[in-house]
Design a protein around this motif. Sequence first.
Motif, PDB file in Angstrom:
ATOM      1  N   GLU A 155       0.860  -1.187   0.000  1.00  0.00           N
ATOM      2  CA  GLU A 155       0.000   0.000   0.000  1.00  0.00           C
ATOM      3  C   GLU A 155       0.894   1.234   0.000  1.00  0.00           C
ATOM      4  O   GLU A 155       1.933   1.268   0.673  1.00  0.00           O
ATOM      5  CB  GLU A 155      -0.904  -0.005   1.232  1.00  0.00           C
ATOM      6  CG  GLU A 155      -1.782  -1.253   1.324  1.00  0.00           C
ATOM      7  CD  GLU A 155      -3.252  -0.930   1.403  1.00  0.00           C
ATOM      8  OE1 GLU A 155      -3.672   0.049   0.749  1.00  0.00           O
ATOM      9  OE2 GLU A 155      -3.964  -1.662   2.094  1.00  0.00           O
ATOM     10  N   LEU A 156       0.507   2.253  -0.746  1.00  0.00           N
ATOM     11  CA  LEU A 156       1.360   3.416  -0.915  1.00  0.00           C
ATOM     12  C   LEU A 156       1.541   4.210   0.373  1.00  0.00           C
ATOM     13  O   LEU A 156       2.508   4.962   0.521  1.00  0.00           O
ATOM     14  CB  LEU A 156       0.802   4.317  -2.021  1.00  0.00           C
ATOM     15  CG  LEU A 156       0.776   3.699  -3.431  1.00  0.00           C
ATOM     16  CD1 LEU A 156       0.219   4.692  -4.434  1.00  0.00           C
ATOM     17  CD2 LEU A 156       2.170   3.238  -3.852  1.00  0.00           C
ATOM     18  N   ASP A 157       0.614   4.039   1.340  1.00  0.00           N
ATOM     19  CA  ASP A 157       0.713   4.808   2.582  1.00  0.00           C
ATOM     20  C   ASP A 157       1.404   4.047   3.698  1.00  0.00           C
ATOM     21  O   ASP A 157       1.329   4.436   4.865  1.00  0.00           O
ATOM     22  CB  ASP A 157      -0.667   5.288   3.043  1.00  0.00           C
ATOM     23  CG  ASP A 157      -1.643   4.145   3.258  1.00  0.00           C
ATOM     24  OD1 ASP A 157      -1.270   2.986   2.955  1.00  0.00           O
ATOM     25  OD2 ASP A 157      -2.773   4.402   3.717  1.00  0.00           O
ATOM     26  N   GLY A 158       2.065   2.939   3.377  1.00  0.00           N
ATOM     27  CA  GLY A 158       2.864   2.276   4.393  1.00  0.00           C
ATOM     28  C   GLY A 158       2.464   0.847   4.674  1.00  0.00           C
ATOM     29  O   GLY A 158       1.670   0.244   3.952  1.00  0.00           O
ATOM     30  N   LYS A 159       3.008   0.316   5.788  1.00  0.00           N
ATOM     31  CA  LYS A 159       2.855  -1.096   6.121  1.00  0.00           C
ATOM     32  C   LYS A 159       1.882  -1.334   7.277  1.00  0.00           C
ATOM     33  O   LYS A 159       1.881  -2.406   7.891  1.00  0.00           O
ATOM     34  CB  LYS A 159       4.227  -1.702   6.457  1.00  0.00           C
ATOM     35  CG  LYS A 159       5.161  -1.800   5.252  1.00  0.00           C
ATOM     36  CD  LYS A 159       6.489  -2.436   5.636  1.00  0.00           C
ATOM     37  CE  LYS A 159       7.312  -2.810   4.400  1.00  0.00           C
ATOM     38  NZ  LYS A 159       7.643  -1.648   3.569  1.00  0.00           N
ATOM     39  N   GLY A 160       1.053  -0.358   7.601  1.00  0.00           N
ATOM     40  CA  GLY A 160       0.111  -0.499   8.701  1.00  0.00           C
ATOM     41  C   GLY A 160      -1.069  -1.389   8.356  1.00  0.00           C
ATOM     42  O   GLY A 160      -1.267  -1.810   7.213  1.00  0.00           O
ATOM     43  N   ASP A 161      -1.876  -1.686   9.378  1.00  0.00           N
ATOM     44  CA  ASP A 161      -3.062  -2.517   9.182  1.00  0.00           C
ATOM     45  C   ASP A 161      -4.101  -1.776   8.351  1.00  0.00           C
ATOM     46  O   ASP A 161      -4.366  -0.582   8.558  1.00  0.00           O
ATOM     47  CB  ASP A 161      -3.671  -2.890  10.540  1.00  0.00           C
ATOM     48  CG  ASP A 161      -2.763  -3.788  11.362  1.00  0.00           C
ATOM     49  OD1 ASP A 161      -1.996  -4.551  10.759  1.00  0.00           O
ATOM     50  OD2 ASP A 161      -2.824  -3.721  12.598  1.00  0.00           O
ATOM     51  N   THR A 162      -4.711  -2.492   7.398  1.00  0.00           N
ATOM     52  CA  THR A 162      -5.760  -1.938   6.546  1.00  0.00           C
ATOM     53  C   THR A 162      -6.804  -3.017   6.306  1.00  0.00           C
ATOM     54  O   THR A 162      -6.525  -4.209   6.472  1.00  0.00           O
ATOM     55  CB  THR A 162      -5.198  -1.490   5.181  1.00  0.00           C
ATOM     56  OG1 THR A 162      -4.713  -2.653   4.478  1.00  0.00           O
ATOM     57  CG2 THR A 162      -4.070  -0.482   5.328  1.00  0.00           C
ATOM     58  N   PRO A 163      -8.016  -2.643   5.894  1.00  0.00           N
ATOM     59  CA  PRO A 163      -9.012  -3.662   5.549  1.00  0.00           C
ATOM     60  C   PRO A 163      -8.528  -4.616   4.461  1.00  0.00           C
ATOM     61  O   PRO A 163      -8.833  -5.811   4.502  1.00  0.00           O
ATOM     62  CB  PRO A 163     -10.212  -2.825   5.080  1.00  0.00           C
ATOM     63  CG  PRO A 163     -10.069  -1.521   5.805  1.00  0.00           C
ATOM     64  CD  PRO A 163      -8.585  -1.278   5.869  1.00  0.00           C
ATOM     65  N   ALA A 164      -7.772  -4.112   3.487  1.00  0.00           N
ATOM     66  CA  ALA A 164      -7.262  -4.995   2.424  1.00  0.00           C
ATOM     67  C   ALA A 164      -6.296  -6.024   2.984  1.00  0.00           C
ATOM     68  O   ALA A 164      -6.307  -7.192   2.572  1.00  0.00           O
ATOM     69  CB  ALA A 164      -6.593  -4.169   1.332  1.00  0.00           C
TER      70      ALA A 164
END
Length: 266
Positions: A155-164
């Motif tokens: 993800e372009l906004d980093g390695k944090g937790d996301t729904p994807a």
Amino acid sequence: MRILSLNGWGGRLGEELVAYVRNADPDVLCLQEATSTPGATSPWLVYRDGGGELLQRANLFAEVAEALPGHQAFFCPAARGPLHDGDRAFQSEWGLATFVRRSLPIIGQVQDFIHGAFSADGFGDHPRSRNAHAVRLHDYATDKNVVVHLHGLRELDGKGDTPAREAQTKRLIELIDRVRHEGDGLVVCGDFNVLPDSRMLAELRDIGLTELVTSRGFTDTRTSHYLKAPRFADYMLVSGNVDVRSFEVVVQPEVSDHRALLLEIG
């Protein structure tokens, strides 16, 4: 059994990488960011994205397969898009490659997408499609083991937790369940593109896996070719019934912007 996991960085250090893999001679090699460009007329091509250019080895998969003639070779493409030689464009496939020593019978396997689907008409927008490959092996010395590797979505906004990433984790666990039998040892490895405190790693711990990188005190899975922080991306996890003889985050040689992970199990 020696299991080596490595993000190949599109083969930007392809000649060094091939030499390292040949010398390491793992029983199972799990390689991410492998390339296959059968129509290429040069060993080097250029990937263009957003105004930037990255040198790529045109046929990293074939070169590694040639270096490991005693292994079965599997290529699992996630996408097909253009690489360039000057003004000429060549359609290139990009994805995972798995190499298994021929003395280890493959008695089951699954390859599927954990994010998106195969992209045949270009590499696509971020976050791009990602797949995983699982092989169920019969090791005559230690009985049955399942080895799974993946390249987690970026993800372009980093390695944090996301729904994807949450959905990706669920699909990965479903893929594991399709090939793993009760009592099988399990090894899951690759470039996860997440941080050590991620929900993804927590959910894999919840199914009985131990993450070896941070639990054994390693603090960096990137080489000097990677200049940013944070320094984690790659992981190796094992089930409790896997006899870990040794585990190493390889410092030298540097054959990618990722460090290789090398596991020996009994």
